[in-house]
Scaffold this active site. Structure first.
Site, PDB file in Angstrom:
ATOM      1  N   CYS A  81      -4.008  10.487   2.240  1.00  0.00           N
ATOM      2  CA  CYS A  81      -3.446   9.286   1.721  1.00  0.00           C
ATOM      3  C   CYS A  81      -2.076   9.624   1.196  1.00  0.00           C
ATOM      4  CB  CYS A  81      -4.108   8.571   0.907  1.00  0.00           C
ATOM      5  SG  CYS A  81      -5.859   7.872   1.663  1.00  0.00           S
ATOM      6  N   LYS A 137       0.726  -1.303  -0.160  1.00  0.00           N
ATOM      7  CA  LYS A 137      -0.008   0.047   0.013  1.00  0.00           C
ATOM      8  C   LYS A 137       0.972   1.390   0.083  1.00  0.00           C
ATOM      9  CE  LYS A 137      -3.560   2.650   0.598  1.00  0.00           C
ATOM     10  NZ  LYS A 137      -4.724   2.942  -0.316  1.00  0.00           N
TER      11      LYS A 137
HETATM   12  N1  LIG Z   1     -10.981   7.984   2.616  1.00  0.00           N
HETATM   13  C1  LIG Z   1     -10.300   7.444   1.547  1.00  0.00           C
HETATM   14  O1  LIG Z   1     -10.490   7.821   0.273  1.00  0.00           O
HETATM   15  C2  LIG Z   1      -9.600   6.151   1.673  1.00  0.00           C
HETATM   16  C3  LIG Z   1      -9.096   5.438   0.619  1.00  0.00           C
HETATM   17  C4  LIG Z   1      -8.562   4.192   0.968  1.00  0.00           C
HETATM   18  C5  LIG Z   1      -8.082   3.997   2.318  1.00  0.00           C
HETATM   19  N2  LIG Z   1      -8.476   4.805   3.157  1.00  0.00           N
HETATM   20  C6  LIG Z   1      -8.032   4.289   4.731  1.00  0.00           C
HETATM   21  O2  LIG Z   1      -9.060   4.386   5.486  1.00  0.00           O
HETATM   22  C7  LIG Z   1      -8.674   4.958   6.926  1.00  0.00           C
HETATM   23  C8  LIG Z   1      -9.958   5.861   7.110  1.00  0.00           C
HETATM   24  O3  LIG Z   1     -10.473   6.784   6.456  1.00  0.00           O
HETATM   25  P1  LIG Z   1     -11.699   7.550   6.437  1.00  0.00           P
HETATM   26  O4  LIG Z   1     -11.958   8.444   5.119  1.00  0.00           O
HETATM   27  O5  LIG Z   1     -12.877   6.141   6.546  1.00  0.00           O
HETATM   28  O6  LIG Z   1     -11.851   8.280   7.796  1.00  0.00           O
HETATM   29  P2  LIG Z   1     -12.890   9.150   8.238  1.00  0.00           P
HETATM   30  O7  LIG Z   1     -12.487  10.602   8.864  1.00  0.00           O
HETATM   31  O8  LIG Z   1     -14.084   9.299   7.386  1.00  0.00           O
HETATM   32  O9  LIG Z   1     -13.709   8.243   9.365  1.00  0.00           O
HETATM   33  C9  LIG Z   1     -12.975   7.872  10.644  1.00  0.00           C
HETATM   34  C10 LIG Z   1     -13.933   7.104  11.507  1.00  0.00           C
HETATM   35  O10 LIG Z   1     -13.401   6.750  12.687  1.00  0.00           O
HETATM   36  C11 LIG Z   1     -13.719   6.860  13.832  1.00  0.00           C
HETATM   37  N3  LIG Z   1     -12.987   6.801  15.111  1.00  0.00           N
HETATM   38  C12 LIG Z   1     -11.904   7.805  15.281  1.00  0.00           C
HETATM   39  N4  LIG Z   1     -11.259   7.082  16.463  1.00  0.00           N
HETATM   40  C13 LIG Z   1     -11.841   6.074  16.529  1.00  0.00           C
HETATM   41  C14 LIG Z   1     -11.808   4.937  17.853  1.00  0.00           C
HETATM   42  N5  LIG Z   1     -10.690   5.248  18.913  1.00  0.00           N
HETATM   43  N6  LIG Z   1     -12.619   4.073  17.795  1.00  0.00           N
HETATM   44  C15 LIG Z   1     -13.798   4.221  16.919  1.00  0.00           C
HETATM   45  N7  LIG Z   1     -13.807   4.701  15.727  1.00  0.00           N
HETATM   46  C16 LIG Z   1     -12.863   5.735  15.766  1.00  0.00           C
HETATM   47  C17 LIG Z   1     -14.233   8.468  13.535  1.00  0.00           C
HETATM   48  O11 LIG Z   1     -15.410   8.809  14.331  1.00  0.00           O
HETATM   49  C18 LIG Z   1     -14.912   8.324  12.193  1.00  0.00           C
HETATM   50  O12 LIG Z   1     -16.183   8.078  11.915  1.00  0.00           O
HETATM   51  C19 LIG Z   1      -7.636   5.799   6.214  1.00  0.00           C
HETATM   52  O13 LIG Z   1      -6.680   6.081   7.489  1.00  0.00           O
HETATM   53  C20 LIG Z   1      -6.983   4.967   5.054  1.00  0.00           C
HETATM   54  O14 LIG Z   1      -6.137   4.349   5.900  1.00  0.00           O
HETATM   55  C21 LIG Z   1      -9.186   5.725   3.028  1.00  0.00           C
END
Ligand SMILES: NC(=O)c1ccc[n+]([C@@H]2O[C@H](COP(=O)([O-])OP(=O)(O)OC[C@H]3O[C@@H](n4cnc5c(N)ncnc54)[C@H](O)[C@@H]3O)[C@@H](O)[C@H]2O)c1
Length: 431
Positions: A266, A212
């Site tokens: 990212c 990744k």
């Molecule tokens: N957004 C993208 O386009 C994307 C694409 C590929 C991979 N990712 C991966 O997904 C991960 C998450 O991204 P996202 O866009 O969904 O993030 P986001 O910010 O939309 O959501 C994160 C969620 O996690 C929750 N959270 C935070 N701390 C927490 C805890 N201690 N316990 C439980 N829940 C908790 C938050 O309340 C929130 O709802 C990224 O770090 C990345 O590695 C994201």
């Protein structure tokens, strides 16, 4: 159909569509999140995410059929889980080291309630070694259980983009790597039940984590190269975008587009993870010339773009400039590491009265991020800066901005001749 109990930790832009995908495949999914509001919306059968196709239609039915519910209670979330998927964010801190606070908190909350024999999967992008040496070690310390023996542990990178998650889940191969062969096999089997995509097992968790970081760092370095080409082309008065498009007709050339920087949580973040492996108790920071240089080039593009605008206007001192688009890319309400910040800072440093506009954000949300929304719309101004070419801007009437002298089109969104035909200077990057 199956009756697996699956817990998704982190109901964000990726966690919610994942929960929906697994629910549609027959799993009984519990979403675990620290946000009460988010959990309440889902339990109410509503979709908290805008701009993610497929969720509005699927969430209500899944909640009614008890294939999806959400909770802030870690005991309720973990006690019956056959599989737990972690998808809470890991970002960088002010010193550009990985900030594990959210992932650690989620692991520490769920670990004490873990069922023996559960499969734990990390999907959040992390530095190499995190799954085994951080998540595995914390769970072992909290439970007394041995990773690999008492629970299976794997990493599987989430490769989707928000805005097309359900589609991307079908079309990108799902890479899986466990801390041992049995963990890899269990994770591969789980995804084979939950996804329609090809499953791609790799040697181990570290290989999957590394893959990744390779995928994302490749894009950052590629964009830096495109930016370098744009600077050369601009200095020589060349059509860099035309040259890149021509070069890319050769099948081994895949040069990306130049722009005002690289935003989102990212691509500008993960090159730093490469330098910050979690493979030892006190891991050294690695030196990576190329990835570090790419970061520097891309972070310098906002200043470069603003300098070009200043040259066109003579000076930016006292000029009113509106940045269009706070979001890091068009159509997504996500501002983390957006180039809008670099552009606004460069404009302010040059003495411009600077506003940031974005139809996806309220004025209060823009202010909360330390930026100033325009007090009226359209506002008389000297220049517009196109940072995110949202759909809402596509029929923008430049003539409505009284006094407009220049447009800095950082996303190559407008036709230069059409802008100049209105007596407005067009400033591009590599164009
Ligand atoms: N957004 C993208 O386009 C994307 C694409 C590929 C991979 N990712 C991966 O997904 C991960 C998450 O991204 P996202 O866009 O969904 O993030 P986001 O910010 O939309 O959501 C994160 C969620 O996690 C929750 N959270 C935070 N701390 C927490 C805890 N201690 N316990 C439980 N829940 C908790 C938050 O309340 C929130 O709802 C990224 O770090 C990345 O590695 C994201």
């Amino acid at each position: 159909m199956n009756s697996l109990n699956v817990t998704i930790a982190g109901l964000g832009k990726i966690g919610i569509p994942l929960a929906v995908q697994f629910g549609v495949k027959g799993a009984r999914v519990i979403g675990y999140d620290i946000s009460r509001e988010r959990c309440a919306v889902i339990n109410d059968g509503r979709n908290p995410l805008t701009g993610e196709p497929g969720l509005d239609e699927k969430i209500p039915g899944l909640v009614v059929s008890e294939h999806l519910r959400a909770t802030t209670d870690p005991r309720e979330a973990a006690t019956s889980a056959d599989v737990i998927v972690f998808i809470v964010p890991v970002d960088i801190d002010a010193t550009q080291r990985a900030d594990f606070a959210a992932l650690d908190a989620a692991v520490d909350a769920l670990a004490p309630h873990l069922k023996r024999g559960a499969l734990i999967i990390v999907e959040t992008t992390v530095p190499v070694g995190t799954t085994r040496n951080r998540v595995g070690v914390r769970i072992a310390a909290a439970t007394g259980m041995t990773p690999g023996t008492d629970f299976a542990l794997a990493f599987s990178p989430e490769r989707v983009s928000s805005g097309s998650v359900l589609l991307d889940l079908q079309r990108y191969p799902k890479i899986v790597g466990g801390i041992d062969a049995a963990s890899t096999a269990r994770a591969a089997d789980f995804y084979a039940q939950m996804l329609d995509a090809e499953i791609l097992p790799v040697r181990d968790a570290e290989t999957a984590e590394f893959s990744k970081l390779i995928e994302t760092t490749y894009r950052d370095v590629n964009i830096a190269l495109a930016n370098e080409f744009a600077r050369i082309g601009d200095a020589l008065g060349l059509d860099t975008l035309g040259a890149i498009a021509a070069a890319n007709t050769q099948p081994y050339s895949h040069v990306h587009a130049p722009g005002p920087g690289v935003g989102g949580h990212c691509i500008p973040v993960y090159p730093y993870f490469l330098m910050d492996p979690q493979t030892a108790a006190t891991p050294p920071l690695l030196e990576t010339d190329l990835a570090a240089t790419a970061r520097r080039i891309n972070d310098g593009m906002a200043h470069y773009a603003v300098d070009r605008l200043a040259q066109t206007l003579g000076t930016l001192e006292g000029a009113t400039v509106i940045v269009l688009g706070l979001a890091y890319r068009a159509g997504v309400k996500e501002s983390r590491h957006s180039s809008a910040f670099g552009l606004a800072n460069a404009l302010l440093a040059a003495g411009a009265i600077t506003y940031v506009h974005d139809p996806l954000f309220t004025a209060a949300e823009i202010r909360a991020l330390g930026l100033e929304p325009p007090p009226a719309w359209p506002l008389p101004c000297d220049a517009l800066v196109i940072q995110a070419w949202h759909r809402h801007y596509h029929d923008l009437d430049l003539a409505a901005f009284q006094g407009l002298r220049a447009v800095l089109d950082a996303r190559a969104s407008l036709d230069p001749a059409s802008v100049e035909s209105k007596g407005i200077s067009y400033v591009g990057i590599g164009r």
